[in-house]
Design a protein around this motif. Structure first.
Motif, short mmCIF file in Angstrom:
data_model
loop_
_atom_site.label_atom_id
_atom_site.label_comp_id
_atom_site.label_asym_id
_atom_site.label_seq_id
_atom_site.Cartn_x
_atom_site.Cartn_y
_atom_site.Cartn_z
N SER A 1 0.82 -1.30 0.09
CA SER A 1 0.02 0.12 -0.14
C SER A 1 0.81 1.29 -0.06
N LEU A 2 2.22 0.98 0.11
CA LEU A 2 2.97 2.27 0.28
C LEU A 2 3.18 2.87 -1.38
N ARG A 3 3.20 4.22 -1.26
CA ARG A 3 3.36 4.85 -2.65
C ARG A 3 4.76 5.79 -2.54
N HIS A 4 5.22 6.11 -3.64
CA HIS A 4 6.51 6.83 -3.81
C HIS A 4 6.41 8.16 -3.16
N GLY A 5 7.22 8.31 -2.47
CA GLY A 5 7.09 9.77 -1.47
C GLY A 5 6.18 9.85 -0.49
N ASP A 6 5.51 8.84 -0.16
CA ASP A 6 5.05 8.66 1.34
C ASP A 6 5.81 9.00 2.50
N ILE A 7 5.13 9.75 3.41
CA ILE A 7 6.16 10.05 4.68
C ILE A 7 5.47 9.21 5.65
N LEU A 8 6.38 8.51 6.18
CA LEU A 8 6.34 7.43 7.17
C LEU A 8 6.79 7.58 8.57
N ASP A 9 6.20 6.86 9.32
CA ASP A 9 6.59 7.40 10.85
C ASP A 9 8.06 6.29 11.27
N TYR A 10 8.74 6.67 12.26
CA TYR A 10 9.70 5.85 12.59
C TYR A 10 9.95 4.26 12.67
N THR A 11 8.75 3.84 12.68
CA THR A 11 8.77 2.49 12.80
C THR A 11 9.02 1.90 11.31
N TYR A 12 9.16 2.61 10.48
CA TYR A 12 9.64 2.22 8.94
C TYR A 12 11.36 2.29 8.77
N PHE A 13 12.08 2.81 9.85
CA PHE A 13 13.21 2.99 9.75
C PHE A 13 14.14 1.53 9.87
N TRP A 14 13.89 0.83 8.84
CA TRP A 14 14.36 -0.33 9.30
C TRP A 14 16.05 -0.60 8.52
N GLY A 15 16.82 -1.14 9.52
CA GLY A 15 18.40 -1.34 9.27
C GLY A 15 18.41 -2.19 7.93
N GLY A 16 19.24 -1.72 7.28
CA GLY A 16 19.63 -2.19 6.08
C GLY A 16 18.79 -2.20 4.94
#
Length: 190
Positions: A1-16
Motif C-alpha cells: 500500500s506504500l506509494r512513492h514519496g509517502d512520509i512514514l513514521d519511525y517504525t519504518y526506519f529499518w536497518g539495511g
C-alpha cells in the motif's frame, strides 16, 4: 500500500533498508549497543524522529535479503525480537513505545497462553508443513486453508514475541538489573 514519496513514521526506519544523513547520526547518536538483536533500528528511528527525522518511501530504492528462513527459525527470531521489545519499552516509557512494543499486553496474556505455547507453535508448524507440501506439488491453497494458516501463524508468532518479552523481563529481575535504561543511556553532546 506504500506509494512513492509517502512520509512514514519511525517504525519504518529499518536497518539495511534505510539511509540517512551522516551528520544526523553524528549529532544525535547511532544504534544503542544494548540491543543484541532487533529494535536497534526502530529505536534509533524513534530517537531521530524526535530531532526531525522523516522516513520517506522511495519505490526506486532496491534492497535484497538472501536468507532462507523456515517456520522454526522465524519463531526463534520473534522470541529474540520480543526480548528487544522489552528493552525498547524500558528505554522509552512514552505511551506510543509501550503500545508499539506490546509489553503490557504480553505480561497480561502470557500466563494464559504460556502453558499452551508449544501446542500453539506445533499446530502452526503442522499447517505450515502441509501448506508447503501442497505448494511444492503445485496444488495451491484454497481460501479456507489459507485463512486457517494465517490465523495459526498469527497466534504462534504473537506467542513467540510474548515469550521473548516475558523471559527478558524475568531475566532482568533475576539478575537484579533495574532495566535497559540502566545498561546504557544515550546522552547527545549538545
Amino acid at each position: 500500500s506504500l506509494r512513492h514519496g509517502d512520509i512514514l513514521d519511525y517504525t519504518y526506519f529499518w536497518g539495511g533498508r534505510t539511509s540517512c544523513k551522516r551528520s544526523l547520526l553524528l549529532e544525535f547518536g547511532v544504534f544503542n549497543p544494548v540491543f543484541r538483536f532487533g529494535c536497534e533500528d526502530i529505536e534509533l528511528g524513534y530517537r531521530l524522529s524526535r530531532e526531525g527525522l522523516r522516513v520517506v518511501y522511495n519505490k526506486n530504492a532496491v534492497s535484497y535479503t538472501v536468507r532462507k528462513i523456515d517456520f522454526d527459525a522465524f519463531c526463534n527470531r520473534l522470541e529474540r525480537q520480543g526480548a528487544s521489545n522489552y528493552v525498547f519499552s524500558q528505554l522509552h516509557p512514552e505511551s506510543e513505545v509501550q503500545q508499539l512494543t506490546g509489553i503490557a499486553d504480553s505480561e497480561q496474556t502470557w500466563p494464559m497462553i504460556g502453558p499452551y505455547y508449544e501446542a500453539i507453535k506445533q499446530s502452526a508448524r503442522h499447517l505450515d508443513f502441509i501448506a508447503n507440501l501442497k505448494l511444492a506439488r503445485g496444488l495451491g491453497l484454497d481460501e479456507d486453508t489459507l485463512a486457517l494458516l494465517h490465523r495459526a501463524y498469527w497466534a504462534a508468532f504473537k506467542a513467540c514475541l510474548m515469550k521473548g518479552a516475558v523471559e527478558k523481563k524475568l531475566a532482568c529481575q533475576q539478575s537484579g538489573s533495574p532495566g535497559a535504561g540502566a545498561l546504557w543511556q544515550l546522552q547527545p553532546d549538545h
